[in-house]
Design a protein around this motif. Sequence first.
Motif, PDB file in Angstrom:
ATOM      1  N   GLU A 157      -5.866  15.320  -2.638  1.00 35.29           N
ATOM      2  CA  GLU A 157      -4.825  15.636  -1.663  1.00 35.29           C
ATOM      3  C   GLU A 157      -4.587  14.456  -0.727  1.00 35.29           C
ATOM      4  OE1 GLU A 157      -5.363  19.265   0.444  1.00 35.29           O
ATOM      5  OE2 GLU A 157      -5.281  20.525  -1.363  1.00 35.29           O
ATOM      6  N   VAL A 158      -5.661  13.742  -0.336  1.00 38.38           N
ATOM      7  CA  VAL A 158      -5.501  12.554   0.500  1.00 38.38           C
ATOM      8  C   VAL A 158      -4.792  11.450  -0.283  1.00 38.38           C
ATOM      9  CG1 VAL A 158      -6.711  10.795   1.850  1.00 38.38           C
ATOM     10  CG2 VAL A 158      -7.566  13.147   1.822  1.00 38.38           C
ATOM     11  N   ALA A 159      -5.199  11.256  -1.532  1.00 33.50           N
ATOM     12  CA  ALA A 159      -4.604  10.194  -2.356  1.00 33.50           C
ATOM     13  C   ALA A 159      -3.124  10.437  -2.603  1.00 33.50           C
ATOM     14  CB  ALA A 159      -5.358  10.092  -3.682  1.00 33.50           C
ATOM     15  N   ALA A 160      -2.726  11.711  -2.721  1.00 32.96           N
ATOM     16  CA  ALA A 160      -1.326  12.023  -3.002  1.00 32.96           C
ATOM     17  C   ALA A 160      -0.407  11.609  -1.867  1.00 32.96           C
ATOM     18  CB  ALA A 160      -1.178  13.520  -3.278  1.00 32.96           C
ATOM     19  N   ARG A 161      -0.950  11.438  -0.656  1.00 28.81           N
ATOM     20  CA  ARG A 161      -0.121  11.030   0.490  1.00 28.81           C
ATOM     21  C   ARG A 161       0.027   9.516   0.606  1.00 28.81           C
ATOM     22  NH1 ARG A 161      -3.188  15.397   2.867  1.00 28.81           N
ATOM     23  NH2 ARG A 161      -4.607  13.943   3.911  1.00 28.81           N
ATOM     24  N   LEU A 162      -0.641   8.758  -0.269  1.00 29.68           N
ATOM     25  CA  LEU A 162      -0.548   7.301  -0.246  1.00 29.68           C
ATOM     26  C   LEU A 162       0.402   6.812  -1.328  1.00 29.68           C
ATOM     27  CD1 LEU A 162      -4.312   6.335   0.263  1.00 29.68           C
ATOM     28  CD2 LEU A 162      -2.573   6.819   1.994  1.00 29.68           C
ATOM     29  N   ASP A 163       0.986   5.651  -1.111  1.00 32.19           N
ATOM     30  CA  ASP A 163       1.903   5.062  -2.068  1.00 32.19           C
ATOM     31  C   ASP A 163       1.548   3.583  -2.273  1.00 32.19           C
ATOM     32  OD1 ASP A 163       3.996   4.787  -3.816  1.00 32.19           O
ATOM     33  OD2 ASP A 163       5.492   4.443  -2.236  1.00 32.19           O
ATOM     34  N   PRO A 164       1.067   3.215  -3.463  1.00 29.10           N
ATOM     35  CA  PRO A 164       0.811   4.086  -4.623  1.00 29.10           C
ATOM     36  C   PRO A 164      -0.466   4.894  -4.432  1.00 29.10           C
ATOM     37  CG  PRO A 164       0.122   1.858  -5.111  1.00 29.10           C
ATOM     38  CD  PRO A 164       0.753   1.803  -3.756  1.00 29.10           C
ATOM     39  N   ALA A 165      -0.522   6.027  -5.108  1.00 29.98           N
ATOM     40  CA  ALA A 165      -1.683   6.908  -4.982  1.00 29.98           C
ATOM     41  C   ALA A 165      -2.865   6.315  -5.736  1.00 29.98           C
ATOM     42  CB  ALA A 165      -1.359   8.292  -5.531  1.00 29.98           C
ATOM     43  N   PRO A 166      -3.999   6.099  -5.078  1.00 30.02           N
ATOM     44  CA  PRO A 166      -5.185   5.589  -5.778  1.00 30.02           C
ATOM     45  C   PRO A 166      -5.762   6.638  -6.717  1.00 30.02           C
ATOM     46  CG  PRO A 166      -5.731   6.131  -3.526  1.00 30.02           C
ATOM     47  CD  PRO A 166      -4.250   6.307  -3.642  1.00 30.02           C
ATOM     48  N   ARG A 167      -6.524   6.179  -7.671  1.00 27.64           N
ATOM     49  CA  ARG A 167      -7.164   7.088  -8.628  1.00 27.64           C
ATOM     50  C   ARG A 167      -8.467   7.620  -8.052  1.00 27.64           C
ATOM     51  NH1 ARG A 167     -11.040   6.403 -12.637  1.00 27.64           N
ATOM     52  NH2 ARG A 167     -11.062   4.137 -12.292  1.00 27.64           N
ATOM     53  N   VAL A 168      -8.669   8.917  -8.188  1.00 25.06           N
ATOM     54  CA  VAL A 168      -9.928   9.552  -7.788  1.00 25.06           C
ATOM     55  C   VAL A 168     -10.752   9.761  -9.047  1.00 25.06           C
ATOM     56  CG1 VAL A 168     -11.022  11.504  -6.650  1.00 25.06           C
ATOM     57  CG2 VAL A 168      -8.799  10.682  -5.844  1.00 25.06           C
ATOM     58  N   GLY A 169     -11.926   9.146  -9.113  1.00 25.42           N
ATOM     59  CA  GLY A 169     -12.742   9.219 -10.310  1.00 25.42           C
ATOM     60  C   GLY A 169     -13.216  10.624 -10.623  1.00 25.42           C
ATOM     61  N   HIS A 170     -13.143  11.015 -11.893  1.00 26.06           N
ATOM     62  CA  HIS A 170     -13.640  12.318 -12.328  1.00 26.06           C
ATOM     63  C   HIS A 170     -15.090  12.236 -12.797  1.00 26.06           C
ATOM     64  CE1 HIS A 170      -9.314  13.968 -13.029  1.00 26.06           C
ATOM     65  NE2 HIS A 170      -9.656  13.915 -11.758  1.00 26.06           N
ATOM     66  N   GLU A 171     -15.681  11.065 -12.647  1.00 25.13           N
ATOM     67  CA  GLU A 171     -17.124  10.919 -12.814  1.00 25.13           C
ATOM     68  C   GLU A 171     -17.719  10.699 -11.429  1.00 25.13           C
ATOM     69  OE1 GLU A 171     -18.788   9.309 -17.016  1.00 25.13           O
ATOM     70  OE2 GLU A 171     -17.956   7.798 -15.685  1.00 25.13           O
ATOM     71  N   VAL A 172     -18.566  11.619 -11.002  1.00 30.71           N
ATOM     72  CA  VAL A 172     -19.218  11.486  -9.698  1.00 30.71           C
ATOM     73  C   VAL A 172     -20.632  10.960  -9.914  1.00 30.71           C
ATOM     74  CG1 VAL A 172     -17.839  13.376  -8.770  1.00 30.71           C
ATOM     75  CG2 VAL A 172     -20.116  13.845  -9.674  1.00 30.71           C
TER      76      VAL A 172
END
Length: 355
Positions: A157-172
């Motif tokens: 949700e935080v990334a969606a407000r940025l342009d360009p939206a950064p990738r959130v890793g699905h490996e934690v």
Amino acid sequence: MNKAKLASALGSPSVFGQSQFAFARGNAFEARVKADGGAELLGLVHRTLDAGAEPPAAARVPDLSATGPEGRAARTALALREATPAGAWTLLDHPMLALDVAGAPAFLEPDAVVVHPDGHWTVVEIKSFPMLDGSADPAKVGAAARQAAVYVLALEEVAARLDPAPRVGHEVLLVCPRDFSNLPTASAVDIRKQRAVTARQLRRLTRLDEIAAALPEGTCFAPELPAEQLVASVESVPAAYAPECLSACELAFHCRARARAAGAVTALGRPLRAELGALTDVAGVLAAARGAYGDQPGPEDPYDPDDPTVIALRRAARLRAEALGEAAARRLTVVGPGSGTPGAGSPESEGATCR
């Protein structure tokens, strides 16, 4: 609403939670992992998830302090925005994230979030249970994965407000003590499945404003209310208790007592509830199993004899009756005439009983 205080006022206080010893041990291990500006933690992230990047020689650790959860969430979003295009390693220690849950913000605090030099974000979970020979308790790893999936959704949700939206890793990154030491080791955990399940569950939640609109006028959940009024307020909100609630909800003991009093089959577990179909209470299940008219129901039998659930229940009831009958027959021994036994009518046979 403080559900722990509400549960205590209802007379069913919650007793689950981490012990003080485990809490102190977990805090000590986390401090050990994050010491020296998170150098060891960032080294684990680099070696486990991003070995092709530049080593994290001097990472930034921004100050995330602010007033209240809303202020901390805003400060975290600003720190992520500032760190993303910098091309360097950044460690966010205990950031505050906000996630929309049924129309209301829920504030979440992951152990750490790392911004990689290429700009993508990784959630870090630090746990005090050990990894023995490179593997940990699957149940605990699964719980950590579900927890991290919620953080990933909030970060998205935080990334969606940025342009360009950064990738959130699905490996934690899951960090735990190695074997029986206090030395940290790490493992990458793919949480795509947990993320998908959590996102689907969040979309299916009834919005809080819809729940509030359906409540009777004057409903209040203040713990200081009289017991009868408080119980009536809580009972005005439908609840579907399941044994899993005991590890996640402060009101679980109250809901369990109500479910047992009502004979709800959900108290026996969701898998059984799913198997029973339209039969929702224990009394109905037992009646369907016995059958009002035996194996050939009459016209007033409320249970469809062709229903697969009813067929399975009645077959199980017959098998149980047969098993109990055979067991009783095996236990039944009548003393009477025969080789090696006292004869009927003899003094020894007087008062002979079944055993």
